[in-house]
Design an enzyme around this catalytic site. Sequence first.
Site, PDB file in Angstrom:
ATOM      1  N   CYS A 109      46.834  40.914  44.340  1.00  0.00           N
ATOM      2  CA  CYS A 109      47.030  41.446  45.694  1.00  0.00           C
ATOM      3  C   CYS A 109      48.177  40.724  46.416  1.00  0.00           C
ATOM      4  O   CYS A 109      49.329  40.947  46.071  1.00  0.00           O
ATOM      5  CB  CYS A 109      45.707  41.378  46.440  1.00  0.00           C
ATOM      6  SG  CYS A 109      45.598  42.587  47.756  1.00  0.00           S
ATOM      7  N   HIS A 117      41.261  43.127  43.204  1.00  0.00           N
ATOM      8  CA  HIS A 117      40.697  41.759  43.164  1.00  0.00           C
ATOM      9  C   HIS A 117      39.659  41.629  42.057  1.00  0.00           C
ATOM     10  O   HIS A 117      38.462  41.785  42.321  1.00  0.00           O
ATOM     11  CB  HIS A 117      40.016  41.440  44.497  1.00  0.00           C
ATOM     12  CG  HIS A 117      40.944  41.248  45.639  1.00  0.00           C
ATOM     13  ND1 HIS A 117      41.427  40.021  46.021  1.00  0.00           N
ATOM     14  CD2 HIS A 117      41.484  42.133  46.492  1.00  0.00           C
ATOM     15  CE1 HIS A 117      42.224  40.156  47.062  1.00  0.00           C
ATOM     16  NE2 HIS A 117      42.281  41.432  47.367  1.00  0.00           N
ATOM     17  N   GLU A 126      38.492  39.041  40.885  1.00  0.00           N
ATOM     18  CA  GLU A 126      37.619  37.886  41.175  1.00  0.00           C
ATOM     19  C   GLU A 126      36.459  38.250  42.105  1.00  0.00           C
ATOM     20  O   GLU A 126      35.538  37.466  42.281  1.00  0.00           O
ATOM     21  CB  GLU A 126      38.446  36.731  41.770  1.00  0.00           C
ATOM     22  CG  GLU A 126      38.838  36.859  43.232  1.00  0.00           C
ATOM     23  CD  GLU A 126      39.961  37.861  43.515  1.00  0.00           C
ATOM     24  OE1 GLU A 126      40.406  38.560  42.576  1.00  0.00           O
ATOM     25  OE2 GLU A 126      40.376  37.942  44.683  1.00  0.00           O
TER      26      GLU A 126
END
Length: 191
Positions: A81, A173, A175
């Site tokens: 991002c 994302h 994560e």
Amino acid sequence: MKRIGILALQGAFAEHKRTICELGAKVIEIRKKDDLTENKLDGIILPGGESTVIGKLLNELDIFNTLHQMIRDGLPVMGTCAGLILLAKNITNDEHRYLEAMDITVKRNAYGRQLGSFHIISKFKGIGDIPMTFIRAPYIECVSEMEGVEVLAKVNGNIVAAKQKNMLVTAFHPELTRDLRVHRYFLESCI
Ligand code: GLN
């Protein structure tokens, strides 16, 4: 054990840390220049957050030039991002440029307000279907195939993941989901 630096100035670095630890690598949080120079890193992650803020802090903390050189020298890097924006050579709707390392043209906050954040399951080349969480995300408008950029994922016709040499970027994302496969894919490139 692989040693992965995570730029920890602003944004979603804690989630990357948890994911990398789960995959059995050691995390080194990068907050100052010495953290980069005094640790032997096998790779580095530039997290999401606000690219303008992270870019400003990189300069203020005198990390920028060292990081820039390490990436040019081939250190494996994953940008998510805002991290993708930091690595891009071209940004269509921002006069700032940051590391200018990857031959991609990026549009910031590309989905507009209504679709500011969304979640989708979509295909990632070499991995399969993965969950993708987008938060005020950019997308990649175009890549330079001549410079060897490979498109890894598209959503609604827009490029959302790509790689070039030692650089891997995602507009989403990984994560923020419990799926470890994108990070594992990155770790495999950290040799
Ligand atoms: N909108 C942010 C930027 O332009 C990126 C958002 C994110 O990293 N989740 O930097």
